[in-house]
Motif scaffolding. Structure first.
Motif, PDB file in Angstrom:
ATOM      1  N   VAL A 175       0.859  -1.186   0.032  1.00 31.26           N
ATOM      2  CA  VAL A 175      -0.023  -0.023  -0.202  1.00 31.26           C
ATOM      3  C   VAL A 175       0.869   1.237   0.182  1.00 31.26           C
ATOM      4  O   VAL A 175       1.900   1.361   0.805  1.00 31.26           O
ATOM      5  N   MET A 176       0.750   1.995  -1.185  1.00 27.93           N
ATOM      6  CA  MET A 176       1.654   3.446  -1.101  1.00 27.93           C
ATOM      7  C   MET A 176       0.908   4.440  -1.351  1.00 27.93           C
ATOM      8  O   MET A 176      -0.214   4.322  -2.034  1.00 27.93           O
ATOM      9  N   VAL A 177       1.407   5.719  -0.957  1.00 24.54           N
ATOM     10  CA  VAL A 177       0.926   6.953  -1.205  1.00 24.54           C
ATOM     11  C   VAL A 177       1.868   7.690  -2.231  1.00 24.54           C
ATOM     12  O   VAL A 177       2.928   7.670  -1.864  1.00 24.54           O
ATOM     13  N   TYR A 178       1.381   8.225  -3.512  1.00 18.92           N
ATOM     14  CA  TYR A 178       2.387   8.676  -4.442  1.00 18.92           C
ATOM     15  C   TYR A 178       1.452  10.207  -4.703  1.00 18.92           C
ATOM     16  O   TYR A 178       0.501  10.385  -4.392  1.00 18.92           O
ATOM     17  N   ILE A 179       2.547  11.117  -4.917  1.00 20.18           N
ATOM     18  CA  ILE A 179       2.235  12.488  -5.154  1.00 20.18           C
ATOM     19  C   ILE A 179       2.721  13.039  -6.523  1.00 20.18           C
ATOM     20  O   ILE A 179       3.926  12.482  -6.827  1.00 20.18           O
ATOM     21  N   TYR A 180       1.917  13.343  -7.414  1.00 22.86           N
ATOM     22  CA  TYR A 180       2.484  13.961  -8.673  1.00 22.86           C
ATOM     23  C   TYR A 180       3.005  15.257  -8.323  1.00 22.86           C
ATOM     24  O   TYR A 180       2.646  16.090  -7.977  1.00 22.86           O
ATOM     25  N   ASP A 181       4.528  15.286  -8.662  1.00 21.61           N
ATOM     26  CA  ASP A 181       5.293  16.297  -8.422  1.00 21.61           C
ATOM     27  C   ASP A 181       6.475  16.348  -9.599  1.00 21.61           C
ATOM     28  O   ASP A 181       7.151  15.420  -9.896  1.00 21.61           O
ATOM     29  N   GLY A 182       6.496  17.559 -10.154  1.00 19.83           N
ATOM     30  CA  GLY A 182       7.837  17.707 -11.267  1.00 19.83           C
ATOM     31  C   GLY A 182       7.563  16.644 -12.413  1.00 19.83           C
ATOM     32  O   GLY A 182       8.529  16.332 -12.899  1.00 19.83           O
ATOM     33  N   GLY A 183       6.147  16.500 -12.771  1.00 22.37           N
ATOM     34  CA  GLY A 183       5.935  15.762 -13.999  1.00 22.37           C
ATOM     35  C   GLY A 183       5.951  14.230 -13.786  1.00 22.37           C
ATOM     36  O   GLY A 183       5.958  13.575 -14.836  1.00 22.37           O
ATOM     37  N   LYS A 230       5.834  10.437  -7.298  1.00 20.19           N
ATOM     38  CA  LYS A 230       6.867  10.204  -6.489  1.00 20.19           C
ATOM     39  C   LYS A 230       6.101   9.675  -5.174  1.00 20.19           C
ATOM     40  O   LYS A 230       5.216  10.165  -4.613  1.00 20.19           O
ATOM     41  N   PRO A 231       6.806   8.478  -4.773  1.00 15.19           N
ATOM     42  CA  PRO A 231       6.262   7.935  -3.470  1.00 15.19           C
ATOM     43  C   PRO A 231       6.621   8.748  -2.260  1.00 15.19           C
ATOM     44  O   PRO A 231       7.688   9.518  -2.109  1.00 15.19           O
ATOM     45  N   VAL A 232       5.892   8.889  -0.993  1.00 15.44           N
ATOM     46  CA  VAL A 232       6.120   9.280   0.085  1.00 15.44           C
ATOM     47  C   VAL A 232       7.003   8.387   0.692  1.00 15.44           C
ATOM     48  O   VAL A 232       6.865   7.329   1.092  1.00 15.44           O
ATOM     49  N   VAL A 233       8.262   8.944   0.988  1.00 13.94           N
ATOM     50  CA  VAL A 233       9.431   7.956   1.355  1.00 13.94           C
ATOM     51  C   VAL A 233       9.103   7.711   3.004  1.00 13.94           C
ATOM     52  O   VAL A 233       8.818   8.487   3.622  1.00 13.94           O
ATOM     53  N   CYS A 234       9.480   6.288   3.406  1.00 12.42           N
ATOM     54  CA  CYS A 234       9.602   5.603   4.563  1.00 12.42           C
ATOM     55  C   CYS A 234       8.343   5.812   5.228  1.00 12.42           C
ATOM     56  O   CYS A 234       8.198   5.740   6.661  1.00 12.42           O
ATOM     57  N   GLY A 235       7.202   5.719   4.595  1.00 10.01           N
ATOM     58  CA  GLY A 235       5.747   5.844   5.255  1.00 10.01           C
ATOM     59  C   GLY A 235       5.677   4.191   5.776  1.00 10.01           C
ATOM     60  O   GLY A 235       5.753   3.472   5.193  1.00 10.01           O
ATOM     61  N   ARG A 236       5.276   4.467   7.082  1.00  9.40           N
ATOM     62  CA  ARG A 236       5.075   2.747   7.655  1.00  9.40           C
ATOM     63  C   ARG A 236       3.585   2.466   7.670  1.00  9.40           C
ATOM     64  O   ARG A 236       3.510   1.506   7.655  1.00  9.40           O
ATOM     65  N   SER A 237       2.827   3.567   7.687  1.00  8.21           N
ATOM     66  CA  SER A 237       1.318   3.270   7.693  1.00  8.21           C
ATOM     67  C   SER A 237       0.754   4.616   7.054  1.00  8.21           C
ATOM     68  O   SER A 237       1.113   5.470   7.252  1.00  8.21           O
ATOM     69  N   CYS A 238      -0.378   3.888   6.282  1.00 10.03           N
ATOM     70  CA  CYS A 238      -1.221   5.244   5.587  1.00 10.03           C
ATOM     71  C   CYS A 238      -2.783   4.669   5.732  1.00 10.03           C
ATOM     72  O   CYS A 238      -2.955   3.513   5.444  1.00 10.03           O
ATOM     73  N   THR A 239      -3.562   5.832   5.756  1.00 11.82           N
ATOM     74  CA  THR A 239      -4.966   5.504   5.766  1.00 11.82           C
ATOM     75  C   THR A 239      -5.644   6.301   5.074  1.00 11.82           C
ATOM     76  O   THR A 239      -5.367   7.564   4.952  1.00 11.82           O
TER      77      THR A 239
END
Length: 166
Positions: free
Chosen positions: A9-17, A20-29
């Motif tokens: 389970v990953m959170v990505y953010i569109y940045d600079g074209g 990009k994943p949010v680095v070192c996320g241990r949990s996301c909701t």
């Protein structure tokens, strides 16, 4: 289909074209909620009646602070997004053990950043995102460049070769 484990389970953010994943996320909701409006009238007894109203969503990410990893977003980047007030395009992606993908994509605002450092543990962060508009369901993986490398093709000519540009 098979189970989705937390590592997938990953959170990505569109940045600079690029995504990009949010680095070192241990949990996301991801929270999605439907508001309701009560339409009960006198005489309906103890039972209440409701109709659906607006839908809201938000996302939170908790993890360890890691700085300066190429093509990722970390605490400093997300703090800057909070201060600037920029609306971001984000994806909450789940991948099962047989590579099936289900993700939600939408625009959000970074509304809170928390950074906790303790003597006996690693520095950790919590990021809160508030959805701004619709959340779309997508069933294809997010294209990313995980190594931060560009592919470059080169050709070295042999003796006597030249390019005639007329």
């Amino acid at each position: 289909m098979s189970f989705v484990v937390g590592d997938n389970v990953m959170v990505y953010i569109y940045d600079g074209g690029q995504w990009k994943p949010v680095v070192c996320g241990r949990s996301c909701t991801l929270n999605i909620a439907r508001e309701t409006i009560e339409t009960s009238i006198t005489g309906t007894g103890p039972w209440r009646k409701y109709v659906p109203a607006g839908i809201t969503w938000d996302c939170s990410i908790e993890g360890a602070v890691y700085l300066q990893k190429v093509n990722t977003l970390a605490l400093p980047d997300l703090t800057t997004m909070l201060v600037v007030g920029s609306e971001i395009l984000m994806r909450f992606q789940r991948t099962d053990q047989t590579a099936n993908v289900y993700l939600n994509e939408g625009y959000a605002l970074v509304t809170a950043v928390s950074d906790t450092g303790a003597i006996d543990s690693i520095d950790s962060f919590t990021i809160q995102l508030k959805g701004s508009g619709a959340l779309t369901s997508i069933f294809t993986p997010t294209p990313i460049n995980p190594n931060g490398k560009m592919k470059r093709l080169e050709y070295t000519g042999f003796a006597g070769e030249y390019l005639d540009r007329k």
